[in-house]
Design an enzyme around this catalytic site. Structure first.
Site, PDB file in Angstrom:
ATOM      1  N   ALA A  62       0.832  -1.207   0.000  1.00 55.95           N
ATOM      2  CA  ALA A  62       0.000   0.000   0.000  1.00 55.95           C
ATOM      3  C   ALA A  62       0.864   1.253   0.000  1.00 55.95           C
ATOM      4  O   ALA A  62       1.996   1.244   0.496  1.00 55.95           O
ATOM      5  CB  ALA A  62      -0.928   0.009   1.214  1.00 55.95           C
ATOM      6  N   ASP A  63       0.304   2.320  -0.557  1.00 60.40           N
ATOM      7  CA  ASP A  63       0.953   3.623  -0.519  1.00 60.40           C
ATOM      8  C   ASP A  63      -0.130   4.692  -0.517  1.00 60.40           C
ATOM      9  O   ASP A  63      -1.119   4.577  -1.253  1.00 60.40           O
ATOM     10  CB  ASP A  63       1.877   3.826  -1.723  1.00 60.40           C
ATOM     11  CG  ASP A  63       2.809   4.990  -1.500  1.00 60.40           C
ATOM     12  OD1 ASP A  63       3.817   4.804  -0.794  1.00 60.40           O
ATOM     13  OD2 ASP A  63       2.511   6.104  -1.983  1.00 60.40           O
TER      14      ASP A  63
END
Length: 188
Positions: A62-63
């Site tokens: 995730a980012d």
């Protein structure tokens, strides 16, 4: 991900996990839009970890970024940058994008892969410079995209959100679980 917020979300919903931060150079990834940027970053992180696994795993890469007036705000590098970000956001509306990549890994190799993003709109109340400086002195803004934490003291400055609260925290968990279910993966 090494994000404490993402760990908290996974713990909150009862999912056991192992932290394995990726070693990618995030600055090397360029994209035309915030959505494509966070998707590419999450995919690069997840792929980097998948290269090292040979047993049954589900990887969640995730980012998260904050976007104001087409400017992407990551984590501030110092207090002056945090103040600049908060000055941009205070009294205004901005967007939070989280890209997520899900990869199933087994001894046979990589299986299903799903990459997507979630967007949430956030309205922040007007803040004085004294409030901005006091908030920065808490240290909370220093490791968060956009220099605030909606789940912490930063909540005092959030007026409204349209979309997934957990997306702003850093992991749109209901969407993650629904997408995993669509892949035939149940983490419970």
């Amino acid at each position: 991900s090494a994000s404490d917020r993402r760990k908290d979300i996974l713990t909150q919903v009862g999912i056991s996990y192992e932290i394995m931060p990726s070693s990618i150079d995030e600055d090397a990834i360029r994209a035309d839009t915030p959505a494509s940027l966070v998707e590419e970053l999450s995919a690069a992180k997840a792929e980097n970890i998948a290269e090292h696994l040979t047993t049954d795993f589900v990887i969640i890469g995730a980012d998260t970024v904050v976007v104001k007036d087409n400017s992407i705000l990551g984590k501030p590098s110092n207090e002056a940058e945090a103040a600049k970000m908060l000055q941009m956001l205070q009294g205004n509306r901005h967007e939070v994008y989280t890209g997520v990549t899900l990869i199933s890994v087994s001894p046979e190799g990589k299986g299903l892969i799903d990459t997507f993003h979630v967007r949430t709109i956030v309205d922040m109340i007007p803040m004085t410079m004294a409030q901005i400086n006091a908030y920065i002195k808490t240290g909370e803004p220093m490791d968060k995209a956009g220099a605030y934490g909606i789940q912490g003291r930063g909540a005092a400055y959030i007026q409204d959100i349209a979309g997934d609260y957990y997306n702003v925290v850093g992991l749109p968990i209901s969407t993650v679980l629904a997408r995993l279910a669509n892949m035939g993966i149940d983490l419970y």
